[in-house]
Design an enzyme around this catalytic site. Structure first.
Site, mmCIF file in Angstrom:
data_model
loop_
_atom_site.group_PDB
_atom_site.id
_atom_site.type_symbol
_atom_site.label_atom_id
_atom_site.label_comp_id
_atom_site.label_asym_id
_atom_site.label_seq_id
_atom_site.Cartn_x
_atom_site.Cartn_y
_atom_site.Cartn_z
ATOM 1 N N ASP A 170 0.829 -1.206 0.000
ATOM 2 C CA ASP A 170 0.000 0.000 0.000
ATOM 3 C C ASP A 170 0.869 1.263 0.000
ATOM 4 O O ASP A 170 2.083 1.212 0.271
ATOM 5 C CB ASP A 170 -0.891 -0.038 1.249
ATOM 6 C CG ASP A 170 -2.245 0.624 1.041
ATOM 7 O OD1 ASP A 170 -2.365 1.448 0.121
ATOM 8 O OD2 ASP A 170 -3.175 0.333 1.820
ATOM 9 N N ASP A 227 -10.713 1.891 -3.525
ATOM 10 C CA ASP A 227 -11.271 1.606 -2.200
ATOM 11 C C ASP A 227 -12.790 1.623 -2.239
ATOM 12 O O ASP A 227 -13.431 1.291 -1.240
ATOM 13 C CB ASP A 227 -10.764 2.631 -1.180
ATOM 14 C CG ASP A 227 -9.420 2.216 -0.592
ATOM 15 O OD1 ASP A 227 -8.980 1.091 -0.859
ATOM 16 O OD2 ASP A 227 -8.814 3.026 0.136
HETATM 17 C C1 DGJ Z 1 -5.977 1.609 1.778
HETATM 18 C C2 DGJ Z 1 -6.314 0.393 0.970
HETATM 19 O O1 DGJ Z 1 -6.742 0.747 -0.297
HETATM 20 C C3 DGJ Z 1 -7.320 -0.437 1.735
HETATM 21 O O2 DGJ Z 1 -7.739 -1.522 0.957
HETATM 22 C C4 DGJ Z 1 -6.698 -0.884 3.014
HETATM 23 O O3 DGJ Z 1 -5.613 -1.726 2.738
HETATM 24 C C5 DGJ Z 1 -6.254 0.316 3.819
HETATM 25 N N1 DGJ Z 1 -5.416 1.200 3.056
HETATM 26 C C6 DGJ Z 1 -5.516 -0.108 5.051
HETATM 27 O O4 DGJ Z 1 -5.009 0.953 5.735
#
Ligand code: DGJ
Length: 708
Positions: free
Chosen positions: A455, A520
């Site tokens: 991430d 997301d």
């Molecule tokens: C952002 C990601 O896109 C989510 O899927 C998740 O992993 C969160 N970060 C976790 O902090």
């Protein structure tokens, strides 16, 4: 005009299967663009020099400066230059005296070397045309051959010609949770420009665009696409000439003072990947898909079927209770899931997003014996185990930053700008990369972890590195280097690129990764648009697509299990909810969809994809297997119908002369299916049932021999 009548130009020609590129070599300059477009036959006919066809317009320099492979400012070229650089204010004007062509593969790949002995620099433009998919890859290297420092403000990765009839440019804007929103701008005599200065690929300014000509549709019309394979700042521009054509430039956006080349030093641009197709938006997408597939280094050399993946994030967030996670894993295994990804929240002290990034050891409160117990449990169920990390980040409230307060990117005298309460580590410092490699390597060595979700939850701001200079460019190279080092040490591990969803989706990072977390936002209606934008550039098997909760956490909107699964199905399918909260009926429905995904993924992934618009607000996509004997068609209705009777779904991509058995596979009722010719399905269409809003139909087509 200053070429003698009957003169023959010295031509460089690159041919793909359906595309050709022609440049004209000229004395004392960069080769001139003559053509990039649908294939020209090698007819042996000579090309007259451009100079014999281009009278000089009034009130212009007497020496014509036609559009070249690498146009430079200062010598009568008044459009955007491919290079903006100077040496202490001098050498701002570049022009080439010599050119060498170095063929790497005759007719397919060459390096064009340009020498400016006055400004003391060389340019090498690499051009490669793929015979397989017609994609053109261009990149440029600038070398300072002089004595002083060369300050570089702009180096185009590539410069491409667009024809006079170019009409619109379709680029992609967005934000966190709303990626790949298409925006269409008409091309005119005014310039078009998009710049991203966020330090990573970004949610809101995708490094790629598509140019259409009048009449372009999903399947027809001359269409051009480009993409910059780079995970940092970028700029793209289209600029019109006074001969009616346009130039298309793309490259890395450089911060002031970011690149200062000492004597002998070089700057290599990212690769620019370009596609030209007479087959409309789908033709361009299909070219990009093959190019993307070629870049992926799969463990073992080939892609294995994409495992159905359970992700813990939206079901559990930071609440990691091992007993609950075991229940989740058991339910996941029970419905046929194949991979279990433990998301954010597993490392020491990480109970919310204010703390602990950088401290990459298991939280003793949640995992007193480490991660081993949970991993054993998960793998014992037959699931592969994956782990979330965010290596480039650090919280001010972390042991790491307390021990190394100077490890974050910052600028002396300026406030440290946090985002999501975090700072960015300075990866241009080797000790930082060594620490991160060590921490992740220890986890991977200690456990059977087959997958990392990598991430990156913030933009780069105050991105000052050593000596207070902008660190963007080197930060990206260092991140790629860290990924490559980990992959070399653990070649069996796959990596998912995520940046708050789709903030780092590009073909640069794809050299080191195997999946993108597309957004997301997993609301199925929002995802329809986001995924269609994604598919313009990237193939479905690397598009992370999950079934989320009802209602969706990001929008508050709820959809049926059938619709949520139908939208996730064509991608790299996953589930991201607390399975314990589903009632028995929905759990059974989800298990059915997992089965369907496994049945269809061999068709969904690896072959050609077509997108289309049906009537009355329907949208559809079709995926074929490599042999194109099996296809899956997914047709979606997001909004209520306005027609009383549903219009048939026309499928223009089928072979007109072939017969197809068409079965509806999102229900059991239609096991036998019906037979129709490709011609009939293309011209009249498949009779669609009436659909209420947020409903889908999934068809499987099997090609049979012979005409009806
Ligand atoms: C952002 C990601 O896109 C989510 O899927 C998740 O992993 C969160 N970060 C976790 O902090």
């Amino acid at each position: 005009m200053n070429a003698s009548p009957g003169a023959v130009a010295d031509i460089i020609v690159l041919h793909g299967a359906r595309t050709s590129l022609v440049l004209e070599c000229v004395a004392g300059g960069a080769p001139l663009w003559r053509y990039w477009g649908p294939a020209l036959h090698a007819d042996g006919a000579p090309w007259p020099p451009l100079a014999s066809q281009r009278p000089t317009p009034s009130s212009s320099p007497d020496t014509d400066q036609p559009f070249s492979l690498f146009p430079t400012f200062g010598g009568g070229w008044f459009n955007q230059s491919a290079l903006l650089a100077h040496r202490d204010g001098r050498d701002f004007h570049q022009a080439f005296q010599r050119c060498e062509i170095d063929w790497r593969e005759p007719g397919r790949a060459a390096v064009v070397r340009l020498f400016d002995d006055v400004a003391a620099l060389t340019i090498e433009v690499s051009l490669a045309m793929s015979a397989e998919d017609d994609t053109l890859t261009i990149s440029t290297v600038l070398t300072n051959t002089g004595d002083g420092v060369l300050e570089v403000q702009w180096l185009a990765a590539g410069v491409l010609p667009l024809p006079e009839r170019s009409a619109n440019v379709r680029s992609f804007v967005g934000r966190h949770m709303d990626e790949f929103r298409p925006v269409e701008d008409a091309l005119s005599r005014s310039g078009w420009r998009r710049e991203n200065r966020r330090g990573l690929t970004s949610h809101g300014c995708f490094p790629g665009a598509v140019v259409t000509t009048p009449g372009t549709t999903h399947d027809t019309g001359l269409t051009y696409g480009v993409h910059l394979a780079w995970s940092g700042n970028h700029a793209q521009l289209i600029d019109s000439f006074d001969d009616g054509r346009f130039q298309w430039q793309m490259g890395e956006w450089l911060a002031p003072g970011e690149v200062r080349l000492g004597p002998g030093e070089r700057l290599a641009s990212p690769e620019m990947i370009a596609v030209c197709s007479a087959g409309g938006l789908n033709g361009v997408a299909q070219g990009f898909h093959v190019a993307a597939r070629r870049r992926i280094a799969w463990p073992g050399g080939t892609m294995r079927p994409r495992p159905a993946s359970l992700n813990t994030w939206e079901g559990f967030y930071f609440r990691h209770d091992q007993a609950e996670l075991r229940q989740l894993a058991s339910l996941a295994a029970g419905i046929g899931m194949e991979r279990f990804v433990l998301d954010d929240g597993w490392f020491r002290g990480r109970n919310n997003d204010t703390t602990s990034l950088g401290d990459w050891t298991p939280d003793p409160a949640k995992y007193p014996e480490g991660l081993g117990d949970l991993i054993d449990y998960v793998t014992g169920l037959g699931l592969e185990f994956g782990l979330w990390v965010e290596p480039e980040m650090v919280n001010p409230d972390s042991d790491l930053l307390r021990a190394h307060p100077d490890w974050a990117l910052e600028l002396a005298g300026r406030p440290r700008l946090t985002a999501r309460n975090q700072l960015v580590l300075d990866l241009t410092r080797p000790e930082v990369v060594d620490y991160l490699f060590g921490a992740i390597d220890t986890l991977l060595r200690g456990h059977p972890i087959g997958y990392l979700k990598w991430d990156h939850n913030r933009d780069l701001a105050t991105a000052g590195g050593a000596g207070g200079r902008a660190a963007y460019h080197n930060q990206i190279l260092a991140a790629y280097g860290l990924m490559a080092r980990l992959r070399a040490a653990h070649p069996e591990v796959e990596i998912e690129a995520c940046a708050g969803g789709g903030g780092r989706i590009d073909m640069g990072v794809l050299r080191h990764t195997h999946r993108f977390w597309t957004s997301d936002n997993i609301d199925a209606v929002s995802r329809l648009g986001i995924q269609r934008g994604f598919l313009q550039f990237f193939p479905p098997e690397i598009m992370g697509a999950h079934v989320g909760a009802d209602p969706a956490h990001t929008t508050g909107r709820g959809q049926s299990m059938a619709f949520r699964a139908a939208v996730a199905l064509p991608g790299h399918f996953g589930v991201e909810l607390d399975l314990r909260k589903l009632d028995t009926a929905d759990l059974a429905r989800l298990a059915d969809k997992v089965r369907l995904y496994k049945d269809l993924r061999g068709i969904l992934h690896g072959g050609r994809v077509w997108l289309g618009d049906g009537e009355d607000g329907m949208v559809w996509q079709a995926h074929a297997d490599a042999a194109e004997t099996e296809l899956v068609v997914l047709a979606y209705r997001a909004d209520p119908a306005s027609f009383g009777h549903a219009a048939p779904l026309r499928l223009p991509m089928l072979a007109a002369e072939a017969r197809y058995r068409v079965r509806r596979v999102d229900r059991d009722a239609d096991a036998e299916g019906q037979i129709a010719s490709g011609a009939r399905l293309g011209a009249i269409g498949w009779p669609m049932p009436p659909l209420r809003a947020e409903r889908a139909v999934i068809l499987r087509l099997t090609r049979l021999d012979g005409p009806t």
